[in-house]
Motif scaffolding. Structure first.
Motif, mmCIF file in Angstrom:
data_model
loop_
_atom_site.group_PDB
_atom_site.id
_atom_site.type_symbol
_atom_site.label_atom_id
_atom_site.label_comp_id
_atom_site.label_asym_id
_atom_site.label_seq_id
_atom_site.Cartn_x
_atom_site.Cartn_y
_atom_site.Cartn_z
ATOM 1 N N ILE A 188 0.861 -1.180 0.000
ATOM 2 C CA ILE A 188 0.000 0.000 0.000
ATOM 3 C C ILE A 188 0.896 1.227 0.000
ATOM 4 O O ILE A 188 2.064 1.164 0.395
ATOM 5 C CB ILE A 188 -0.961 0.034 1.209
ATOM 6 C CG1 ILE A 188 -0.175 0.004 2.532
ATOM 7 C CG2 ILE A 188 -1.957 -1.115 1.144
ATOM 8 C CD1 ILE A 188 -1.049 0.211 3.777
ATOM 9 N N ASP A 189 0.346 2.374 -0.454
ATOM 10 C CA ASP A 189 1.162 3.586 -0.503
ATOM 11 C C ASP A 189 0.429 4.824 0.022
ATOM 12 O O ASP A 189 0.881 5.951 -0.188
ATOM 13 C CB ASP A 189 1.682 3.838 -1.916
ATOM 14 C CG ASP A 189 0.573 4.171 -2.904
ATOM 15 O OD1 ASP A 189 -0.617 4.185 -2.514
ATOM 16 O OD2 ASP A 189 0.900 4.437 -4.074
ATOM 17 N N GLY A 190 -0.725 4.625 0.699
ATOM 18 C CA GLY A 190 -1.434 5.756 1.291
ATOM 19 C C GLY A 190 -2.351 6.493 0.335
ATOM 20 O O GLY A 190 -2.930 7.518 0.699
ATOM 21 N N HIS A 191 -2.513 5.989 -0.880
ATOM 22 C CA HIS A 191 -3.440 6.575 -1.869
ATOM 23 C C HIS A 191 -4.504 5.519 -2.157
ATOM 24 O O HIS A 191 -4.224 4.491 -2.770
ATOM 25 C CB HIS A 191 -2.703 6.970 -3.146
ATOM 26 C CG HIS A 191 -1.677 8.053 -2.934
ATOM 27 N ND1 HIS A 191 -1.968 9.394 -3.052
ATOM 28 C CD2 HIS A 191 -0.356 7.970 -2.607
ATOM 29 C CE1 HIS A 191 -0.871 10.102 -2.802
ATOM 30 N NE2 HIS A 191 0.119 9.263 -2.529
ATOM 31 N N ASP A 192 -5.736 5.775 -1.729
ATOM 32 C CA ASP A 192 -6.779 4.751 -1.793
ATOM 33 C C ASP A 192 -7.410 4.588 -3.158
ATOM 34 O O ASP A 192 -8.033 3.563 -3.439
ATOM 35 C CB ASP A 192 -7.860 5.048 -0.753
ATOM 36 C CG ASP A 192 -7.335 4.852 0.669
ATOM 37 O OD1 ASP A 192 -6.408 4.028 0.840
ATOM 38 O OD2 ASP A 192 -7.829 5.514 1.594
ATOM 39 N N PHE A 193 -7.305 5.609 -3.998
ATOM 40 C CA PHE A 193 -7.858 5.504 -5.358
ATOM 41 C C PHE A 193 -7.120 6.504 -6.244
ATOM 42 O O PHE A 193 -6.383 7.362 -5.761
ATOM 43 C CB PHE A 193 -9.375 5.774 -5.368
ATOM 44 C CG PHE A 193 -9.777 7.038 -4.649
ATOM 45 C CD1 PHE A 193 -9.788 8.275 -5.295
ATOM 46 C CD2 PHE A 193 -10.145 6.998 -3.303
ATOM 47 C CE1 PHE A 193 -10.150 9.426 -4.626
ATOM 48 C CE2 PHE A 193 -10.506 8.154 -2.625
ATOM 49 C CZ PHE A 193 -10.515 9.375 -3.288
ATOM 50 N N PHE A 248 -2.618 11.805 -0.433
ATOM 51 C CA PHE A 248 -1.976 10.891 0.509
ATOM 52 C C PHE A 248 -2.705 10.949 1.847
ATOM 53 O O PHE A 248 -3.059 12.020 2.346
ATOM 54 C CB PHE A 248 -0.511 11.261 0.702
ATOM 55 C CG PHE A 248 0.175 10.458 1.774
ATOM 56 C CD1 PHE A 248 0.565 9.151 1.531
ATOM 57 C CD2 PHE A 248 0.415 11.006 3.035
ATOM 58 C CE1 PHE A 248 1.189 8.398 2.526
ATOM 59 C CE2 PHE A 248 1.035 10.262 4.033
ATOM 60 C CZ PHE A 248 1.425 8.958 3.771
ATOM 61 N N SER A 249 -2.947 9.774 2.437
ATOM 62 C CA SER A 249 -3.655 9.682 3.708
ATOM 63 C C SER A 249 -2.791 8.936 4.718
ATOM 64 O O SER A 249 -2.463 7.763 4.507
ATOM 65 C CB SER A 249 -4.985 8.953 3.528
ATOM 66 O OG SER A 249 -5.534 8.608 4.779
ATOM 67 N N HIS A 250 -2.423 9.617 5.797
ATOM 68 C CA HIS A 250 -1.637 8.922 6.815
ATOM 69 C C HIS A 250 -2.476 7.881 7.539
ATOM 70 O O HIS A 250 -1.955 6.890 8.041
ATOM 71 C CB HIS A 250 -1.008 9.904 7.810
ATOM 72 C CG HIS A 250 -1.941 10.935 8.373
ATOM 73 N ND1 HIS A 250 -2.928 10.625 9.255
ATOM 74 C CD2 HIS A 250 -2.013 12.278 8.160
ATOM 75 C CE1 HIS A 250 -3.579 11.727 9.589
ATOM 76 N NE2 HIS A 250 -3.056 12.754 8.940
ATOM 77 N N GLN A 251 -3.796 8.089 7.572
ATOM 78 C CA GLN A 251 -4.653 7.053 8.170
ATOM 79 C C GLN A 251 -4.612 5.777 7.324
ATOM 80 O O GLN A 251 -4.603 4.663 7.856
ATOM 81 C CB GLN A 251 -6.103 7.537 8.294
ATOM 82 C CG GLN A 251 -6.296 8.610 9.354
ATOM 83 C CD GLN A 251 -6.340 9.995 8.744
ATOM 84 O OE1 GLN A 251 -5.745 10.215 7.677
ATOM 85 N NE2 GLN A 251 -7.036 10.923 9.403
ATOM 86 N N SER A 252 -4.582 5.957 6.012
ATOM 87 C CA SER A 252 -4.564 4.799 5.120
ATOM 88 C C SER A 252 -3.245 4.038 5.210
ATOM 89 O O SER A 252 -3.228 2.811 5.316
ATOM 90 C CB SER A 252 -4.791 5.250 3.676
ATOM 91 O OG SER A 252 -4.688 4.153 2.786
ATOM 92 N N ILE A 253 -2.134 4.788 5.189
ATOM 93 C CA ILE A 253 -0.833 4.124 5.181
ATOM 94 C C ILE A 253 -0.529 3.453 6.506
ATOM 95 O O ILE A 253 0.243 2.483 6.572
ATOM 96 C CB ILE A 253 0.294 5.131 4.822
ATOM 97 C CG1 ILE A 253 1.580 4.385 4.411
ATOM 98 C CG2 ILE A 253 0.598 6.068 5.975
ATOM 99 C CD1 ILE A 253 1.500 3.663 3.118
ATOM 100 N N THR A 254 -1.147 3.914 7.586
ATOM 101 C CA THR A 254 -0.849 3.344 8.905
ATOM 102 C C THR A 254 -1.815 2.240 9.304
ATOM 103 O O THR A 254 -1.765 1.760 10.439
ATOM 104 C CB THR A 254 -0.867 4.447 9.995
ATOM 105 O OG1 THR A 254 -2.131 5.125 9.968
ATOM 106 C CG2 THR A 254 0.262 5.441 9.781
ATOM 107 N N GLN A 255 -2.709 1.835 8.389
ATOM 108 C CA GLN A 255 -3.587 0.711 8.721
ATOM 109 C C GLN A 255 -2.737 -0.512 9.040
ATOM 110 O O GLN A 255 -1.664 -0.714 8.478
ATOM 111 C CB GLN A 255 -4.535 0.403 7.560
ATOM 112 C CG GLN A 255 -3.842 -0.079 6.303
ATOM 113 C CD GLN A 255 -4.825 -0.344 5.173
ATOM 114 O OE1 GLN A 255 -5.493 -1.389 5.150
ATOM 115 N NE2 GLN A 255 -4.918 0.609 4.250
ATOM 116 N N GLN A 256 -3.189 -1.322 9.951
ATOM 117 C CA GLN A 256 -2.396 -2.460 10.406
ATOM 118 C C GLN A 256 -2.289 -3.529 9.337
ATOM 119 O O GLN A 256 -3.271 -3.897 8.696
ATOM 120 C CB GLN A 256 -2.997 -3.054 11.670
ATOM 121 C CG GLN A 256 -2.128 -4.124 12.317
ATOM 122 C CD GLN A 256 -2.705 -4.611 13.629
ATOM 123 O OE1 GLN A 256 -3.915 -4.784 13.762
ATOM 124 N NE2 GLN A 256 -1.853 -4.833 14.614
#
Length: 407
Positions: free
Chosen positions: A324-329, A334-342
């Motif tokens: 993953i790279d923190g870009h959902d679509f 860039f989303s730090h919430q996305s990149i830090t998902q477990q």
């Protein structure tokens, strides 16, 4: 030059560099200084005195007076010029290490001994052989030579190579209150680079450094890839020591680890970078269904073109290596919430790619867990994150494959 003699010559250079390092570390005042290869190999300058020191390292050679005769003659010549005012008044010192023969100098050096063993020499052969007297040619009296001896010291029982090296590391640990590893790989490594840099400067002023400036210059937080240090340690041992210090854990803790890796256009190969991705995931990800706190590492590749990074991601994904790279679509910010998902066994995330240094910083700032940054760089470091709670290790490497050898 044979391989054996080449090794001996290199050890001689290192011995002299090490003596320079030890000399500056032993200076009593922060304002005292050393000068590299000025009057002699090392000139030590204090508020009241200058000592010109010549260094000889012959670990496999028996001591004979002839070995240091030229050095003594040179010092006496300088002494003569100091009497006429054309050169400064200094003290003189010779330090040497030899395999044997030290008993030949187990006596007081008086004027007669000085003249006979160090200042008298022959030129030519057979009927053309001529005996010359250096002191006579310089016009020096016995009284003058007596004054020279007051300024002259000699030590032919100087420390052996490894013994002197251990003394340096001990002095560094004492000054900086450091660990043995830091003393060698940070401070000594940097000290060797500083002395080497000074030795190739043109003017004496540029080859001079105070103890204060020296300590400031070697007190850095980057492990430099100093070719002289690596030559001394051996590259394989150098990389192995870094791996042991930073990347050997029996029980890998679920920390948030950030690996910053630099690539160079002229030597870049995608396969090398992919190997690093695979190695990082293999060693620094724990995704087992039995893992109570699963995790995987973050990586930022510095210096890689955007199109090549995209191609690399596509290739990894096609091979089933989930990232993953923190870009959902497409076109998403860039989303730090996305990149830090477990990362878990269920979602199979093996690595988290941070496309920019800004993404790295945002993510570091968002996370509250224990964080570790490992930055690998070729020239100067390219990212600073100086927060006491975050361990930031900077390691200079010579080539991308070194990173894999270290991690």
């Amino acid at each position: 030059m044979t391989d054996r003699s080449a090794v001996d010559t290199i050890r001689g250079y290192f011995y002299q560099f090490d003596l320079s390092i030890l000399s500056v570390l032993k200076l009593a005042s922060l304002d005292d200084s050393i000068e590299i290869e000025c009057t002699e190999d090392i000139d030590i300058r204090t508020a009241t005195d200058i000592t010109a020191t010549q260094c000889k390292y012959f670990a496999k050679t028996e001591y004979n007076h002839s070995v240091i005769k030229d050095a003594v003659k040179h010092m006496v010549s300088h002494f003569k010029e100091s009497l006429t005012g054309t050169k400064p008044k200094v003290s003189y010192s010779i330090k040497g290490h030899y395999a044997s023969g030290q008993e030949k100098l187990d006596c007081d050096i008086d004027v007669d001994f000085l003249k006979k063993h160090f200042l008298t020499f022959s030129e030519g052969k057979g009927t053309t052989k001529v005996t010359r007297y250096h002191h006579t040619e310089l016009g020096l009296s016995d009284a003058d030579l007596g004054e020279f001896l007051k300024r002259f010291t000699i030590d032919i029982r100087a420390k052996e190579f490894d013994e002197q090296y251990r003394e340096i590391l001990g002095a560094i640990q004492s000054i900086f209150k450091s660990t043995p590893f830091s003393a060698e790989y940070f401070y000594y490594n940097n000290a060797l680079a500083v002395i080497r840099d000074l030795s190739i400067k043109v003017t004496p002023m540029d080859r001079t450094i105070t103890k204060k400036e020296f300590l400031e210059r070697i007190n850095t937080s980057t492990i430099l890839f100093n070719e002289w240090f690596v030559e001394k340690k051996g590259k394989k041992e150098h990389l192995a020591a870094l791996r042991k210090e930073y990347f050997t854990e029996f029980n890998v803790s679920p920390h948030e680890r950030f690996f910053l890796v630099e690539v160079q256009a002229d030597s870049y190969m995608r396969s090398d970078l992919k190997d690093i991705f695979f190695e990082l995931s293999k060693k620094w990800a724990k995704l087992s269904s039995r893992e109570p706190s699963p995790f995987c590492p973050y990586i930022h590749v510095h210096g890689i073109p955007d199109d090549e990074l995209l191609a690399l991601k596509r290739e990894l994904s096609a091979e089933g290596f989930k990232l993953i790279d923190g870009h959902d679509f497409q076109a998403a910010d860039f989303s730090h919430q996305s990149i830090t998902q477990q990362a878990t066994h269920g979602n199979g995330i093996k690595i988290k790619i941070l496309n920019t240094l800004s993404n790295v910083e945002q993510t570091l700032n968002w996370i509250t867990k224990t964080r570790r940054i490992y930055q690998f760089h070729f020239g100067n470091s390219y990212f600073d994150y100086d927060k006491p709670a975050v361990k930031h290790v900077k390691i200079q490497v010579a080539q991308l494959s070194d990173v894999k050898s270290i991690i």
